[in-house]
Design a protein around this motif. Structure first.
Motif, PDB file in Angstrom:
ATOM      1  N   ARG A 161       0.810  -1.222   0.000  1.00  0.00           N
ATOM      2  CA  ARG A 161       0.000   0.000   0.000  1.00  0.00           C
ATOM      3  C   ARG A 161       0.845   1.274   0.000  1.00  0.00           C
ATOM      4  N   GLY A 162       1.883   1.257  -0.813  1.00  0.00           N
ATOM      5  CA  GLY A 162       2.701   2.451  -0.977  1.00  0.00           C
ATOM      6  C   GLY A 162       2.188   3.316  -2.108  1.00  0.00           C
ATOM      7  N   GLY A 163       2.807   4.474  -2.274  1.00  0.00           N
ATOM      8  CA  GLY A 163       2.452   5.371  -3.358  1.00  0.00           C
ATOM      9  C   GLY A 163       3.110   4.947  -4.658  1.00  0.00           C
ATOM     10  N   PRO A 164       3.006   5.751  -5.703  1.00  0.00           N
ATOM     11  CA  PRO A 164       3.626   5.409  -6.984  1.00  0.00           C
ATOM     12  C   PRO A 164       5.140   5.258  -6.835  1.00  0.00           C
ATOM     13  N   LEU A 165       5.728   4.499  -7.738  1.00  0.00           N
ATOM     14  CA  LEU A 165       7.178   4.340  -7.783  1.00  0.00           C
ATOM     15  C   LEU A 165       7.730   5.413  -8.717  1.00  0.00           C
ATOM     16  N   PHE A 166       8.471   6.372  -8.152  1.00  0.00           N
ATOM     17  CA  PHE A 166       8.973   7.504  -8.927  1.00  0.00           C
ATOM     18  C   PHE A 166      10.436   7.293  -9.300  1.00  0.00           C
ATOM     19  N   LYS A 167      10.792   7.731 -10.487  1.00  0.00           N
ATOM     20  CA  LYS A 167      12.184   7.670 -10.935  1.00  0.00           C
ATOM     21  C   LYS A 167      12.912   8.910 -10.466  1.00  0.00           C
ATOM     22  N   LEU A 168      14.040   8.716  -9.780  1.00  0.00           N
ATOM     23  CA  LEU A 168      14.942   9.808  -9.428  1.00  0.00           C
ATOM     24  C   LEU A 168      16.117   9.762 -10.402  1.00  0.00           C
ATOM     25  N   ASP A 169      17.229  10.385 -10.073  1.00  0.00           N
ATOM     26  CA  ASP A 169      18.355  10.422 -11.013  1.00  0.00           C
ATOM     27  C   ASP A 169      18.853   9.015 -11.350  1.00  0.00           C
ATOM     28  N   THR A 170      19.335   8.305 -10.348  1.00  0.00           N
ATOM     29  CA  THR A 170      19.867   6.951 -10.559  1.00  0.00           C
ATOM     30  C   THR A 170      19.135   5.939  -9.695  1.00  0.00           C
ATOM     31  N   SER A 171      17.957   6.296  -9.220  1.00  0.00           N
ATOM     32  CA  SER A 171      17.272   5.438  -8.266  1.00  0.00           C
ATOM     33  C   SER A 171      15.763   5.552  -8.439  1.00  0.00           C
ATOM     34  N   TRP A 172      15.049   4.803  -7.619  1.00  0.00           N
ATOM     35  CA  TRP A 172      13.595   4.835  -7.587  1.00  0.00           C
ATOM     36  C   TRP A 172      13.142   5.052  -6.159  1.00  0.00           C
ATOM     37  N   ASN A 218      15.562  13.570  -0.017  1.00  0.00           N
ATOM     38  CA  ASN A 218      17.008  13.786  -0.114  1.00  0.00           C
ATOM     39  C   ASN A 218      17.758  12.955   0.928  1.00  0.00           C
ATOM     40  N   LEU A 219      17.221  12.917   2.149  1.00  0.00           N
ATOM     41  CA  LEU A 219      17.879  12.157   3.204  1.00  0.00           C
ATOM     42  C   LEU A 219      17.821  10.659   2.925  1.00  0.00           C
ATOM     43  N   ALA A 220      16.668  10.171   2.462  1.00  0.00           N
ATOM     44  CA  ALA A 220      16.553   8.739   2.140  1.00  0.00           C
ATOM     45  C   ALA A 220      17.513   8.368   1.009  1.00  0.00           C
ATOM     46  N   SER A 221      17.682   9.269   0.040  1.00  0.00           N
ATOM     47  CA  SER A 221      18.616   9.013  -1.066  1.00  0.00           C
ATOM     48  C   SER A 221      20.047   8.922  -0.557  1.00  0.00           C
ATOM     49  N   ASP A 222      20.396   9.837   0.335  1.00  0.00           N
ATOM     50  CA  ASP A 222      21.743   9.832   0.903  1.00  0.00           C
ATOM     51  C   ASP A 222      21.971   8.561   1.716  1.00  0.00           C
ATOM     52  N   ILE A 223      20.949   8.149   2.465  1.00  0.00           N
ATOM     53  CA  ILE A 223      21.055   6.916   3.244  1.00  0.00           C
ATOM     54  C   ILE A 223      21.265   5.719   2.318  1.00  0.00           C
TER      55      ILE A 223
END
Length: 270
Positions: A161-172, A218-223
Motif C-alpha cells: 500500500r505504498g504510493g507510486p514508484l517515482f524515478k529519481l536520477d539513478t534510483s527509484w 534527499n535524506l533517504a537518497s543519501d542513506i
C-alpha cells in the motif's frame, strides 16, 4: 508491585489514602497488562523519540501538561508546544499524571472545550505530508532495472500500500503512510534486486503526479547511497516509529546527511 496498586503515588498523589481508588488502581493495572507486558511496554516507550516529526503537524494543537507532573517532566510538554508549529501550551498547578484526577481537572476540561469551540472545523491545507520514503539504488543492475524487476517492485509497492514508484536520477523512490509497511517493502526489495542499496527515512515530502520531493527524499537518497549492496539502512526516526515491532537493527552510528549539519543515527536492517 505491578497489579497491587502500590504504584499510585507515581501517577496520582492526590488519591493516596483513598482506599477505594487504590483498589481500583490495582485492578486497572491487572486488567491493563501482565508484569512482563508492562516491562516490554516501558522498554518500547523508552526507545521512541518523535521530536524529528513534530514540525510536520499542521493542525491546531493544544498541549496540556501539569506544572508538577510526578511522572513526566513538564519540560517535555514545553518541548512539544515549541516544536509543533503554532501549538498552545496549557500548564496548571497539579502533580497528578492521570488526567481525570487532581484539583485542576475542571479547569483543563473548560480550556479544552474553549479550544475546540474556537478552532476552525477544517485545518489549512498543506502541500506537504508526513511519509516514510524508501529509495532504491541499484547501480550494478541499472541495465535491467527498467524491465521485469521494475514491474515486480511496482507489484510489491502496491502489495504494501505504498504510493507510486517515482524515478529519481539513478534510483527509484516510493512513499508509505506507515513506516512498518515501508520497512517490509524494503525487506522484499532484496529478493528482487539482491545488490540494491536501500535507504528509508520518515519526514515531510511533497508529491505531485510526476514527482516526489522534499528533505525526506534527499535524506533517504543519501542513506541509500551509504548502504552496502544488498543492505537496507534506515534512520533513527524510522526505528523510533516501529519500536516494539520485533524488527531488529544493527547500529551504524551517527552520520551527517544531505548537507544538513545535524547528525542522524543510522541502523541496518538485520
Amino acid at each position: 508491585d505491578w497489579g497491587s496498586g502500590n504504584s499510585l503515588p507515581a501517577y496520582a498523589p492526590s488519591q493516596v489514602g483513598n482506599a477505594e481508588f487504590e483498589r481500583w488502581w490495582g485492578r486497572f493495572e491487572r486488567l491493563g497488562a501482565s508484569p512482563a507486558g508492562v516491562i516490554d511496554l516501558m522498554r518500547m516507550n523508552s526507545q521512541i523519540d518523535i521530536v524529528d516529526i513534530l514540525p510536520s503537524i499542521h493542525v491546531p494543537t493544544l498541549v496540556v501538561h501539569r506544572t508538577d507532573d510526578c511522572l513526566i517532566d513538564p519540560a517535555a510538554g514545553k518541548l512539544l508546544s515549541e516544536t509543533i508549529p503554532g501549538a498552545q501550551l496549557l500548564s496548571l498547578p497539579s502533580s497528578d499524571h492521570i488526567p481525570w484526577t487532581g484539583p485542576t481537572v475542571s479547569d483543563e476540561l473548560s480550556a479544552v472545550r474553549r479550544f475546540l469551540e474556537q478552532t476552525p472545523g477544517e485545518p489549512p491545507e498543506s502541500d506537504q505530508v508526513l511519509a516514510t520514503v524508501v529509495v532504491i539504488e541499484a547501480p550494478a543492475e541499472r541495465g535491467k532495472f527498467e524491465t521485469a524487476p521494475l514491474e515486480r517492485l511496482r507489484g510489491q509497492v502496491q502489495h504494501h500500500r505504498g504510493g507510486p514508484l517515482f524515478k529519481l536520477d539513478t534510483s527509484w523512490a516510493s512513499a508509505f503512510d506507515a513506516p512498518g509497511r515501508a520497512v517490509r517493502f524494503a525487506t522484499g526489495v532484496r529478493a528482487t534486486l539482491p545488490r540494491a542499496q536501500v535507504g528509508v527515512h520518515t519526514g515531510e515530502i511533497r508529491i505531485s503526479p510526476n514527482r516526489i520531493e522534499g528533505l525526506a527524499v534527499n535524506l533517504a537518497s543519501d542513506i541509500a547511497r551509504r548502504a552496502a549492496p544488498g543492505a537496507v539502512v534506515v534512520s533513527r526516526t524510522v526505528t523510533d516509529l516501529i519500536a516494539g515491532s520485533g524488527t531488529r537493527f544493527t547500529d551504524l552510528g551517527a552520520h551527517t546527511l544531505g548537507g544538513v549539519s545535524v547528525a542522524w543515527h543510522l541502523y541496518q536492517l538485520q
